[in-house]
Design a protein around this motif. Sequence first.
Motif, PDB file in Angstrom:
ATOM      1  N   GLY A 132     -21.080  47.097  14.207  1.00 35.38           N
ATOM      2  CA  GLY A 132     -20.533  47.864  13.095  1.00 35.38           C
ATOM      3  C   GLY A 132     -19.166  47.408  12.651  1.00 35.38           C
ATOM      4  N   LYS A 133     -18.845  46.114  12.822  1.00 34.57           N
ATOM      5  CA  LYS A 133     -17.495  45.643  12.511  1.00 34.57           C
ATOM      6  C   LYS A 133     -17.186  45.735  11.027  1.00 34.57           C
ATOM      7  CE  LYS A 133     -15.686  42.439  15.059  1.00 34.57           C
ATOM      8  NZ  LYS A 133     -14.411  43.005  15.561  1.00 34.57           N
ATOM      9  N   THR A 134     -18.184  45.541  10.158  1.00 39.48           N
ATOM     10  CA  THR A 134     -17.916  45.659   8.714  1.00 39.48           C
ATOM     11  C   THR A 134     -17.513  47.074   8.350  1.00 39.48           C
ATOM     12  OG1 THR A 134     -19.522  43.896   8.271  1.00 39.48           O
ATOM     13  CG2 THR A 134     -18.883  45.304   6.428  1.00 39.48           C
ATOM     14  N   GLU A 135     -18.274  48.064   8.821  1.00 38.15           N
ATOM     15  CA  GLU A 135     -17.977  49.448   8.479  1.00 38.15           C
ATOM     16  C   GLU A 135     -16.644  49.906   9.069  1.00 38.15           C
ATOM     17  OE1 GLU A 135     -22.333  48.782   8.220  1.00 38.15           O
ATOM     18  OE2 GLU A 135     -20.771  48.314   9.677  1.00 38.15           O
ATOM     19  N   LEU A 136     -16.409  49.574  10.338  1.00 40.91           N
ATOM     20  CA  LEU A 136     -15.170  50.009  10.985  1.00 40.91           C
ATOM     21  C   LEU A 136     -13.957  49.301  10.377  1.00 40.91           C
ATOM     22  CD1 LEU A 136     -16.392  50.130  14.677  1.00 40.91           C
ATOM     23  CD2 LEU A 136     -15.807  52.065  13.244  1.00 40.91           C
ATOM     24  N   LEU A 164     -13.737  48.289   7.264  1.00 41.95           N
ATOM     25  CA  LEU A 164     -13.522  48.919   5.961  1.00 41.95           C
ATOM     26  C   LEU A 164     -12.793  50.252   6.113  1.00 41.95           C
ATOM     27  CD1 LEU A 164     -13.959  49.228   2.919  1.00 41.95           C
ATOM     28  CD2 LEU A 164     -16.270  50.081   3.407  1.00 41.95           C
ATOM     29  N   MET A 165     -13.205  51.066   7.086  1.00 42.08           N
ATOM     30  CA  MET A 165     -12.546  52.351   7.293  1.00 42.08           C
ATOM     31  C   MET A 165     -11.084  52.151   7.678  1.00 42.08           C
ATOM     32  SD  MET A 165     -15.362  54.789   9.165  1.00 42.08           S
ATOM     33  CE  MET A 165     -16.136  53.586  10.231  1.00 42.08           C
ATOM     34  N   ARG A 166     -10.816  51.212   8.594  1.00 43.67           N
ATOM     35  CA  ARG A 166      -9.434  50.996   9.015  1.00 43.67           C
ATOM     36  C   ARG A 166      -8.578  50.492   7.867  1.00 43.67           C
ATOM     37  NH1 ARG A 166      -5.422  48.018   9.721  1.00 43.67           N
ATOM     38  NH2 ARG A 166      -6.509  46.479   8.464  1.00 43.67           N
ATOM     39  N   PHE A 167      -9.113  49.560   7.070  1.00 40.57           N
ATOM     40  CA  PHE A 167      -8.321  49.004   5.975  1.00 40.57           C
ATOM     41  C   PHE A 167      -8.035  50.070   4.916  1.00 40.57           C
ATOM     42  CE2 PHE A 167      -7.469  46.464   2.185  1.00 40.57           C
ATOM     43  CZ  PHE A 167      -6.621  45.491   2.695  1.00 40.57           C
ATOM     44  N   ALA A 168      -9.026  50.932   4.637  1.00 39.84           N
ATOM     45  CA  ALA A 168      -8.805  51.995   3.657  1.00 39.84           C
ATOM     46  C   ALA A 168      -7.773  53.000   4.162  1.00 39.84           C
ATOM     47  CB  ALA A 168     -10.125  52.690   3.345  1.00 39.84           C
ATOM     48  N   SER A 226      -5.213  57.870  16.143  1.00 36.39           N
ATOM     49  CA  SER A 226      -5.160  56.443  16.452  1.00 36.39           C
ATOM     50  C   SER A 226      -4.906  55.599  15.222  1.00 36.39           C
ATOM     51  CB  SER A 226      -6.481  56.005  17.107  1.00 36.39           C
ATOM     52  OG  SER A 226      -7.550  56.153  16.196  1.00 36.39           O
ATOM     53  N   GLU A 227      -5.168  56.109  14.022  1.00 37.81           N
ATOM     54  CA  GLU A 227      -4.958  55.313  12.816  1.00 37.81           C
ATOM     55  C   GLU A 227      -3.784  55.822  12.004  1.00 37.81           C
ATOM     56  OE1 GLU A 227      -5.947  52.608  11.954  1.00 37.81           O
ATOM     57  OE2 GLU A 227      -7.555  52.264  13.365  1.00 37.81           O
TER      58      GLU A 227
END
Length: 608
Positions: free
Chosen positions: A547-551, A553-557, A605-606
Amino acid sequence: EYRRLEDCEEDSPPGEEEEEQLLLHVTEGPTDSWHHIKDLDSFFTKISWHSPWNGFACVVLSDVLELVQFLFVVTFSTFLLCCVDYDVLFATRPLNHSHVPEHTKVTLPDAVLPASQCARRLRGSGWLLFLLVLAGAVWLCRLVTALRRLVGYWEIRSFYIRALGIPAEELCNHSWQSVQARLLALQRRQPLCVPRRELTELDIHHRILRFRNYTVALVNKSLLPVRFRLPLLGPVVFLTRGLQFNLELLLFRGPAALFQNTWSLRPQVKRAGARRALARGLARAAVLLGVANLALCPCVLGWRLLLAFFSYAEGLKRAPGSLGARRWSLYARHYLRHFNELGHELQARLSRGHAPATKYMDSFSSPLLAVLARHVGFFAGSVLAVLIVLTVYDEDVLTVQHILTAITLLGLVVTVARSFIPDEHTVWCPEQLLQRVLAHVHYLPEHWQGRAGRAETRAEMAQLFQYKAVFILEELLSPLVTPLILIFAFPRRALDIVDFFRNFTVEVAGVGDICSFAQLDVRHHGNPQWLSEGHTEAPPERQAEHGKTELSLMRFALSNPRWRPPPPARRFLGHLQAQVTRDAATAPPLRHLLAEGPLAASLLSEDS
């Protein structure tokens, strides 16, 4: 495992014109000094490095002290080899003190040879002179590199002050998001990039992390030769700084690299008809590089041994347990890294996960080793206590031969023995501890779920979160192992790596060739198992693992809240937000959540 994609595109026609590198142009005004900068990747990278390092002074001081450290190690090692009389120092040969009869003790100056004798011994050793000349050449190369960095970072300092309006003394008060916002505002006020007038947060990260995103994707697809199965040892992971440097030289920066410059691949890489010839050339370059590493192995190994001794010997004597501390391995820093995640952002996230990861690894204990460690610690501690008492009673005990060595070794044995004795108040809850680790690092293998208490899971976790002693040992073995990997392991992966660069590279106008995973496109690289069902059209071969693409994307957003994602990513984030809202509605009240619980840790964490 990596699945080779079927080629559905025709070869590019020969003689295809290469896109020219975009220039940085600033109109007349307070930023009129920055125009026609050819390497935008390097420019944005220096801007991103300038902020975490807290300015120009820290960068310059670090470079200067590294040069001084190199000179010190070479000079001090030469002094120890040629200018010390060890027979006098170890008292194996009596001193001739006829001119001072009452002088009986050996002092440090007595063990130092005269300058003329030291120079004579140095001239009589041809191999030592060769090593000194080689070290001098390396130091000069590092000096030239440091001077070039100095000039570049002075320009970046001026850019911060004049263009971004951030004085040097206030830089520590600005986060990377603040610096990036000022950079984007400057682009809107007076265009920086020609012809691309619209600059986004994703464009900046693409340029800064162009090569790093490829490396993260190669690790995600298990294409780099860093995982091996050895007799007696089983599955092992080996990735050191030396091996990483050689792999980057092969793929990105060397004369036979797949990239022809910092922003575009070689044209033949994009043509399927040239894949086998290109793979043969890449494999041949890997073998030649491995042979070169093998030839330089004695010099590199000797330097690593000296540097490790000077770096860790004093710390080992003062705190023997320091080598038992854990750190995230270099492989973990690639495996756990999101696409488009800057180095200081990754370091902050892994630092937050260090404490729970340490607690998880320390929760495992062997009852047999614990019983053995208690008794070994008792025996060694008893002897150590007697020696300390005797030393306190009469300091002449220290003059007994090897008494200090015995005290040091006994202290080391006691410290190591204590590390195997578990805390009697520890509660066995590996699943909860592993969830706390996951809340920060975001990536753990799926087969670990429900198996946190198994020895196999702990062994795999140890590959990501290794002992400091293991890290030092791997770096010392790197000059020996890296040539073997380049000569024997890398050529077998050359064709798959060439196919990967052709199949997972996209050309973005104004940016150049980038890894397609770095676009954070859930439609083309999403995984239906990771909340992107109905949002992705990617076949299994194009899906990112774990799930690296989804995670990503979430972190970058979350890290860039002003970023406007493309419609597919926006729909996915909207679906995710709705799912989180529904989950929050059915969750217990916030006051019932423990401050150190995994959910609370995940929410924090974010925090940017």
